[in-house]
Design an enzyme around this catalytic site. Structure first.
Site, PDB file in Angstrom:
ATOM      1  N   ASP B   9      -1.653   2.383  -0.927  1.00  0.00           N
ATOM      2  CA  ASP B   9      -0.371   3.079  -0.969  1.00  0.00           C
ATOM      3  C   ASP B   9       0.097   3.327   0.467  1.00  0.00           C
ATOM      4  O   ASP B   9      -0.594   3.961   1.249  1.00  0.00           O
ATOM      5  CB  ASP B   9      -0.587   4.425  -1.703  1.00  0.00           C
ATOM      6  CG  ASP B   9       0.703   5.177  -1.935  1.00  0.00           C
ATOM      7  OD1 ASP B   9       1.753   4.709  -1.476  1.00  0.00           O
ATOM      8  OD2 ASP B   9       0.647   6.248  -2.572  1.00  0.00           O
ATOM      9  N   ASP B 105       5.867  -0.062  -2.368  1.00  0.00           N
ATOM     10  CA  ASP B 105       4.883   0.391  -1.383  1.00  0.00           C
ATOM     11  C   ASP B 105       3.470   0.560  -1.924  1.00  0.00           C
ATOM     12  O   ASP B 105       2.602   1.021  -1.209  1.00  0.00           O
ATOM     13  CB  ASP B 105       5.358   1.713  -0.754  1.00  0.00           C
ATOM     14  CG  ASP B 105       5.600   2.790  -1.802  1.00  0.00           C
ATOM     15  OD1 ASP B 105       5.683   2.442  -2.989  1.00  0.00           O
ATOM     16  OD2 ASP B 105       5.700   3.961  -1.437  1.00  0.00           O
ATOM     17  N   GLU B 106       3.249   0.227  -3.183  1.00  0.00           N
ATOM     18  CA  GLU B 106       1.905   0.391  -3.736  1.00  0.00           C
ATOM     19  C   GLU B 106       1.441  -0.923  -4.358  1.00  0.00           C
ATOM     20  O   GLU B 106       2.252  -1.682  -4.869  1.00  0.00           O
ATOM     21  CB  GLU B 106       1.900   1.467  -4.835  1.00  0.00           C
ATOM     22  CG  GLU B 106       2.206   2.846  -4.331  1.00  0.00           C
ATOM     23  CD  GLU B 106       2.166   3.884  -5.434  1.00  0.00           C
ATOM     24  OE1 GLU B 106       1.332   3.757  -6.345  1.00  0.00           O
ATOM     25  OE2 GLU B 106       2.983   4.808  -5.386  1.00  0.00           O
TER      26      GLU B 106
END
Lengths: 81, 414
Positions: B9, B105-106
Site C-alpha cells: 500500500d 495505490d494498493e
C-alpha cells in the site's frame, strides 16, 4: 535540498538492442561536455528536482554526475540560482 | 504448499507523489485537494505531517486549514498518479506474475513459489520498499501473510515504509485482538451490527458459529467467518488479468446545488451516457441501478432498485435512477452531489428469463438507436448527438470526466 531541472541537448548513440548511449551533453550556453563513461542506468527519483526518470550515472573527466531521461527529454540537476 | 501473499500500500499516495515531484514540499503539511471553484473542495489525500495536525481525508478544505493553518493544498494531477501506478506495477511484476491491483495505490502479489519461506518474502518486501524509495521517491507499507485478507490487514498494521508479517502460527495472537471493523469487508455499519451482538474483535468473530452468522448476515456471514479464521482461499489474479467488474458508476459534485427534479433528471441523464458506453465496451448489462445522493448538509443517502429488463441503455438507466430518486428523496435539503451506478452486472449474452409483461421488441429497438448514437459519437465526437434537454444550461462541472485511471485499465486497452 533543492535544485532546478536544466534540459540539455544530448548526443546519443543507439545500439542494435535499442539501448541509449549518451556521448556528450551540450548546455544552452553552447558549453559541451564529453561523457567518458556511463557507469549505471536505472530508474530513479531525481532527488534534487523531484519526479522520476531513467537515471544515467556518467563520468565526465574525473567528475561523476547524473543525467536523466524522461519521455525523450534529457535533463541534469543544477544548483538553484 | 503454504501460500505467501503480500499486500503493498503506497503511503498517502497522492500527497507522497506530490512531495516526490516537488522536493520543497517534503517535511511540510501537504494535502491534495479538489477544485474549490468546481466545489470538489475536499481533502483527497494528506501527508504524514498534515495527518499529525488532525487533517482528515474527505473533509472540506477550509475545515482542514482551520486545524492546520500552514497546510499547503495542491491540486490533483491524476494523469501523473496513473503514471506512477503503472511504474509501480513494473516493480511488482519483477517479483511475481500474479499481481492484482486494488485501486491506484494498493496491490496484492502472490509470492508462492517465488519465495520459499517467510524470511525470503520479507527480504523481497524490503527490496520492494527500497526500490519504491529510490526509483519513485515514495514509501510503501507491506503486509505479508498466507491469504489476501490477512495480508491486507498486515499492511494496515505496518508502519510507514515498514513490513509486517503474520503466519499461520501466530495469527490468533497478532490479529484476533484487533477490532472487527479493521478486517477487510466489514464496514462501519456491519461493525456496529456485530458489536450489537457483543462481537468486538476478530477473535470474537472467529469463535462464532458459522451457521448463526449466515442466518444473520447471509452469504457475507460465512465469508466473515472464513476470513476471521484465516480460511480465505481467494486467488491473486495473474498480471494483466482484470478482476471481474462488479459495478460501473459515475458521479459528480454539481457546480451549484440542484433545487428541483428537472435539474436532477438532467444530471442523471448526463451521468448515464458515460455508464451506457462503458457497459457496451465491457459487453455487460445491468440488472439493477443504485444512486447516491449527497445533500448540501453533506449527508449521503444511497438507494437501489432492480430493473424490469437488464439493460445497458443509458436512457433506461437514467430513467430508473430518476424514478428511484423521485420515490425516495424528500427534498428536505437541496442536492449537492449525485452518483449513478449500474449494478448486478452480467454478460450481455447471458440467457434471460423473459416474462409476459415487458415489451422486449421495443427494448431491442431502443438499444439499436442507442448503439447508433454511440457510434456517431465515436466517429464524430462527444457533441455530435446530444439529448435536447442536455443542451440547456446545467450545473454539471466542466471536468466531470476527470478521474485517475488505474494502470490495469490502461494495460487492457493495449
Amino acid at each position: 535540498m533543492s535544485g532546478k531541472k536544466v534540459y540539455v541537448e544530448v548526443h546519443l548513440r543507439v545500439d542494435e538492442e535499442g539501448r541509449n548511449h549518451p556521448e556528450s551533453i551540450t548546455f544552452k550556453t553552447a558549453k559541451k561536455y564529453n561523457i567518458d563513461k556511463v557507469t549505471d542506468v536505472r530508474r530513479a527519483c531525481a532527488m534534487k528536482v523531484g519526479g522520476t526518470a531513467m537515471r544515467y550515472t556518467v563520468k565526465i573527466g574525473s567528475k561523476t554526475t547524473y543525467l536523466f531521461e524522461d519521455k525523450g527529454k534529457w535533463f541534469v540537476e543544477a544548483a538553484e540560482g | 504448499m503454504e501460500r505467501i501473499i503480500i499486500h503493498s500500500d503506497m503511503n498517502s499516495c497522492y500527497a507522497s507523489i506530490e512531495c516526490s515531484l516537488n522536493p520543497e514540499l517534503k517535511g511540510k503539511p501537504v494535502a491534495v485537494g479538489g477544485s474549490r471553484e468546481e466545489r470538489h473542495g475536499i481533502i483527497l489525500a494528506k501527508s504524514e505531517e498534515a495527518k499529525r495536525c488532525g487533517v482528515k481525508t474527505g473533509e472540506v478544505i477550509w475545515q482542514a486549514q482551520k486545524k492546520c493553518p500552514d497546510l499547503i493544498v495542491v491540486p490533483p494531477h491524476f494523469d501523473i498518479y496513473s503514471e506512477y501506478s503503472r511504474l509501480a506495477s513494473h516493480i511488482y511484476s519483477d517479483y511475481s506474475d500474479r499481481v492484482e491491483p486494488m485501486g491506484l495505490d494498493e496491490v496484492w502479489c502472490d509470492l508462492t513459489g517465488y519465495a520459499k519461506s517467510y524470511a525470503e518474502a520479507e527480504a523481497m518486501a524490503d527490496e520492494i520498499r527500497e526500490r519504491f524509495r529510490s526509483e519513485l521517491g515514495i514509501t510503501v507499507s507491506v503486509g505479508i501473510s498466507f491469504n489476501k485478507i490477512f495480508a491486507k490487514l498486515c499492511s494496515d498494521l505496518a508502519g510507514r515504509d515498514e513490513s509486517f508479517t503474520v503466519t499461520r502460527d501466530n495469527f490468533r495472537e497478532k490479529l484476533w485482538p484487533l477490532p472487527v471493523s479493521s478486517m477487510m469487508g466489514i464496514g462501519s455499519r456491519t461493525g456496529r451490527k456485530l458489536e450489537g451482538y457483543c462481537i468486538k474483535t476478530i477473535g470474537d468473530l472467529a469463535a462464532c458459529d458459522e451457521k448463526w452468522l449466515r442466518s444473520i448476515f447471509g452469504v457475507v456471514g460465512s465469508d466473515m467467518y472464513r476470513n476471521a479464521n484465516g480460511l480465505d482461499r481467494s486467488a491473486v489474479s495473474v498480471f494483466g488479468e482484470l478482476p471481474e467488474v462488479k459495478s460501473i458508476g459515475h458521479g459528480i459534485t454539481c457546480r451549484e446545488d440542484l433545487t428541483d427534479n428537472e435539474q436532477v433528471w438532467r444530471v442523471f441523464l448526463s451521468l448515464s451516457q458515460n455508464i451506457g458506453r462503458r457497459l457496451k465496451n465491457e459487453g455487460l448489462i445491468a440488472a439493477a441501478v443504485q444512486i447516491s445522493v449527497r445533500d448540501n448538509s453533506l449527508v449521503t443517502k444511497q438507494f437501489q432498485c432492480e430493473l424490469s429488463i437488464a439493460t445497458r441503455s443509458s436512457y433506461e438507466i437514467a430513467s430508473a435512477a430518476y424514478e428511484l430518486f423521485k420515490k425516495q428523496y424528500r427534498w428536505q435539503n437541496n442536492v449537492r452531489a449525485l452518483t449513478v451506478r449500474a449494478i448486478s452486472l452480467c454478460k450481455e449474452d447471458t440467457p434471460l428469463q423473459l416474462d409476459l409483461y415487458n415489451d422486449y421488441r421495443r427494448h431491442d429497438r431502443k438499444m439499436k438507436i442507442e448503439d447508433a448514437v454511440l457510434e456517431l459519437r465515436r466517429r464524430f465526437g462527444e457533441g455530435a448527438v446530444k439529448n435536447c434537454c442536455l443542451m440547456l444550461e446545467d450545473k454539471i462541472p466542466a471536468d466531470s470526466n476527470a478521474k485517475p485511471v488505474p494502470f490495469m485499465r490502461d494495460f487492457r486497452k493495449k
